[in-house]
Scaffold this motif. Structure first.
Motif, mmCIF file in Angstrom:
data_model
loop_
_atom_site.group_PDB
_atom_site.id
_atom_site.type_symbol
_atom_site.label_atom_id
_atom_site.label_comp_id
_atom_site.label_asym_id
_atom_site.label_seq_id
_atom_site.Cartn_x
_atom_site.Cartn_y
_atom_site.Cartn_z
ATOM 1 N N ILE A 1 0.929 -1.072 -0.134
ATOM 2 C CA ILE A 1 0.027 0.085 -0.165
ATOM 3 C C ILE A 1 0.725 1.349 -0.064
ATOM 4 C CG2 ILE A 1 -1.867 1.239 1.340
ATOM 5 C CD1 ILE A 1 -2.559 -1.310 2.382
ATOM 6 N N PRO A 2 0.787 2.140 -0.881
ATOM 7 C CA PRO A 2 1.667 3.527 -0.736
ATOM 8 C C PRO A 2 1.550 4.049 0.369
ATOM 9 C CG PRO A 2 0.048 3.546 -2.742
ATOM 10 C CD PRO A 2 -0.459 2.356 -1.810
ATOM 11 N N GLY A 3 2.868 4.472 0.954
ATOM 12 C CA GLY A 3 3.211 5.172 2.102
ATOM 13 C C GLY A 3 3.110 4.227 3.423
ATOM 14 N N VAL A 4 2.663 2.843 3.127
ATOM 15 C CA VAL A 4 2.661 1.790 4.390
ATOM 16 C C VAL A 4 3.533 0.505 4.208
ATOM 17 C CG1 VAL A 4 1.247 0.368 5.668
ATOM 18 C CG2 VAL A 4 0.192 2.669 4.871
ATOM 19 N N ASN A 5 4.337 0.277 4.894
ATOM 20 C CA ASN A 5 5.017 -1.114 4.967
ATOM 21 C C ASN A 5 4.384 -1.829 6.093
ATOM 22 O OD1 ASN A 5 6.955 -0.347 3.305
ATOM 23 N ND2 ASN A 5 8.215 0.496 4.919
ATOM 24 N N ARG A 6 3.896 -3.185 5.876
ATOM 25 C CA ARG A 6 3.049 -3.909 6.479
ATOM 26 C C ARG A 6 3.264 -5.346 6.415
ATOM 27 N NH1 ARG A 6 -2.732 -4.747 4.452
ATOM 28 N NH2 ARG A 6 -2.258 -5.094 2.333
ATOM 29 N N PHE A 7 2.794 -6.347 7.335
ATOM 30 C CA PHE A 7 2.922 -7.712 7.311
ATOM 31 C C PHE A 7 1.817 -8.050 8.359
ATOM 32 C CE2 PHE A 7 6.368 -7.120 10.456
ATOM 33 C CZ PHE A 7 6.071 -8.012 11.588
ATOM 34 N N SER A 8 1.396 -9.232 8.381
ATOM 35 C CA SER A 8 0.571 -9.889 9.284
ATOM 36 C C SER A 8 1.020 -11.246 9.728
ATOM 37 C CB SER A 8 -0.703 -9.965 8.747
ATOM 38 O OG SER A 8 -1.023 -10.997 7.584
ATOM 39 N N PHE A 9 0.336 -11.684 10.803
ATOM 40 C CA PHE A 9 0.565 -12.955 11.365
ATOM 41 C C PHE A 9 -0.575 -13.335 12.037
ATOM 42 C CE2 PHE A 9 1.776 -10.184 14.595
ATOM 43 C CZ PHE A 9 1.474 -10.702 15.786
ATOM 44 N N TYR A 10 -0.673 -14.606 12.333
ATOM 45 C CA TYR A 10 -1.708 -15.262 13.150
ATOM 46 C C TYR A 10 -1.318 -15.249 14.490
ATOM 47 C CZ TYR A 10 -4.524 -15.824 9.203
ATOM 48 O OH TYR A 10 -5.491 -15.448 8.096
ATOM 49 N N ASP A 11 -2.020 -14.995 15.675
ATOM 50 C CA ASP A 11 -1.673 -15.065 17.000
ATOM 51 C C ASP A 11 -1.895 -16.593 17.362
ATOM 52 O OD1 ASP A 11 -4.262 -15.922 17.750
ATOM 53 O OD2 ASP A 11 -4.343 -13.924 18.733
ATOM 54 N N PRO A 12 -1.378 -17.257 18.503
ATOM 55 C CA PRO A 12 -1.550 -18.713 18.606
ATOM 56 C C PRO A 12 -2.965 -19.286 18.565
ATOM 57 C CG PRO A 12 0.045 -17.997 20.266
ATOM 58 C CD PRO A 12 -0.578 -16.823 19.496
ATOM 59 N N PHE A 13 -3.883 -18.370 18.502
ATOM 60 C CA PHE A 13 -5.447 -18.741 19.007
ATOM 61 C C PHE A 13 -6.280 -18.516 17.554
ATOM 62 C CE2 PHE A 13 -3.060 -16.485 22.066
ATOM 63 C CZ PHE A 13 -2.848 -17.688 23.109
ATOM 64 N N GLY A 14 -5.530 -18.360 16.455
ATOM 65 C CA GLY A 14 -6.271 -18.229 15.161
ATOM 66 C C GLY A 14 -6.606 -16.504 14.745
ATOM 67 N N ASN A 15 -6.290 -15.645 15.590
ATOM 68 C CA ASN A 15 -6.652 -14.263 15.270
ATOM 69 C C ASN A 15 -5.343 -13.591 14.281
ATOM 70 O OD1 ASN A 15 -9.013 -13.832 17.157
ATOM 71 N ND2 ASN A 15 -7.661 -14.223 18.619
ATOM 72 N N ARG A 16 -5.830 -12.986 13.120
ATOM 73 C CA ARG A 16 -4.959 -12.457 12.431
ATOM 74 C C ARG A 16 -4.522 -11.196 12.917
ATOM 75 N NH1 ARG A 16 -6.065 -9.152 7.444
ATOM 76 N NH2 ARG A 16 -4.108 -8.729 6.504
ATOM 77 N N ILE A 17 -3.516 -10.747 12.960
ATOM 78 C CA ILE A 17 -2.794 -9.704 13.661
ATOM 79 C C ILE A 17 -1.971 -8.748 12.547
ATOM 80 C CG2 ILE A 17 -1.336 -8.402 15.343
ATOM 81 C CD1 ILE A 17 -3.806 -10.042 16.525
ATOM 82 N N GLU A 18 -2.226 -7.633 12.004
ATOM 83 C CA GLU A 18 -1.427 -6.882 10.990
ATOM 84 C C GLU A 18 -0.473 -5.698 11.791
ATOM 85 O OE1 GLU A 18 -2.203 -3.697 7.506
ATOM 86 O OE2 GLU A 18 -3.765 -4.724 7.979
ATOM 87 N N LEU A 19 0.637 -5.486 11.374
ATOM 88 C CA LEU A 19 1.624 -4.629 12.025
ATOM 89 C C LEU A 19 2.044 -3.750 10.613
ATOM 90 C CD1 LEU A 19 3.908 -6.736 14.316
ATOM 91 C CD2 LEU A 19 1.852 -5.526 14.793
ATOM 92 N N LEU A 20 1.988 -2.616 11.051
ATOM 93 C CA LEU A 20 2.411 -1.606 9.989
ATOM 94 C C LEU A 20 3.119 -0.362 10.495
ATOM 95 C CD1 LEU A 20 0.444 1.075 10.094
ATOM 96 C CD2 LEU A 20 -1.141 -0.500 9.592
ATOM 97 N N GLU A 21 4.139 0.154 9.648
ATOM 98 C CA GLU A 21 4.800 1.151 9.850
ATOM 99 C C GLU A 21 4.574 2.402 8.727
ATOM 100 O OE1 GLU A 21 9.455 2.072 11.227
ATOM 101 O OE2 GLU A 21 9.145 0.656 9.894
ATOM 102 N N LEU A 22 4.286 3.361 8.971
ATOM 103 C CA LEU A 22 3.991 4.519 7.933
ATOM 104 C C LEU A 22 5.460 5.031 7.517
ATOM 105 C CD1 LEU A 22 1.196 6.515 9.469
ATOM 106 C CD2 LEU A 22 1.022 4.538 7.975
ATOM 107 N N ASN A 23 5.428 5.273 6.303
ATOM 108 C CA ASN A 23 6.923 5.690 5.470
ATOM 109 C C ASN A 23 6.766 7.130 4.749
ATOM 110 O OD1 ASN A 23 5.737 4.749 3.291
ATOM 111 N ND2 ASN A 23 7.214 2.863 3.148
#
Length: 120
Positions: free
Chosen positions: A98-120
């Motif tokens: 996404i323009p202006g955003v670096n990001r990735f996601s992961f699943y916690d051990p309980f199946g919840n998707r979590i996205e982490l992002l950093e604006l650039n």
């Protein structure tokens, strides 16, 4: 109606996983546990906070299916977060750019998707 801000996020874990979830979010990810209102204590689960973000972990039986539902947390050092999660053996999923955003996601051990992002 005028929405001011996100007040909290609730993710769910199986009742049998409550202590595992507490360890993951509080000890490993560094959230601070905050008190639940006394009237809600009987429901189990716990509440925690990181900065101004409140995260409520509720208890319910889950079927383990993964979903698009997710919170997205802005972090200060995305690559540092990636390294930290990799050391915890958490599988990282690269997300579409996404323009202006670096990001990735992961699943916690309980199946919840979590996205982490950093604006650039």
């Amino acid at each position: 109606m005028k929405i001011k801000r996100l007040h909290h996020l609730q993710l769910c874990v199986s009742p049998a996983e409550e202590e595992h979830a507490r360890k993951f979010y509080i000890q490993e990810l560094g959230f601070e546990e905050i008190p639940k209102p006394p009237a809600l204590l009987k429901n189990g689960g716990f509440w925690c906070r990181a900065g101004e973000i409140e995260l409520h972990i509720g208890l319910e039986e889950t079927d383990g299916t993964k979903s698009k539902r997710h919170p997205a947390f802005e972090v200060e050092d995305l690559e540092g977060a990636r390294d930290f999660l990799t050391k915890l053996s958490v599988e990282i999923k690269e997300e579409i750019g996404i323009p202006g955003v670096n990001r990735f996601s992961f699943y916690d051990p309980f199946g919840n998707r979590i996205e982490l992002l950093e604006l650039n």
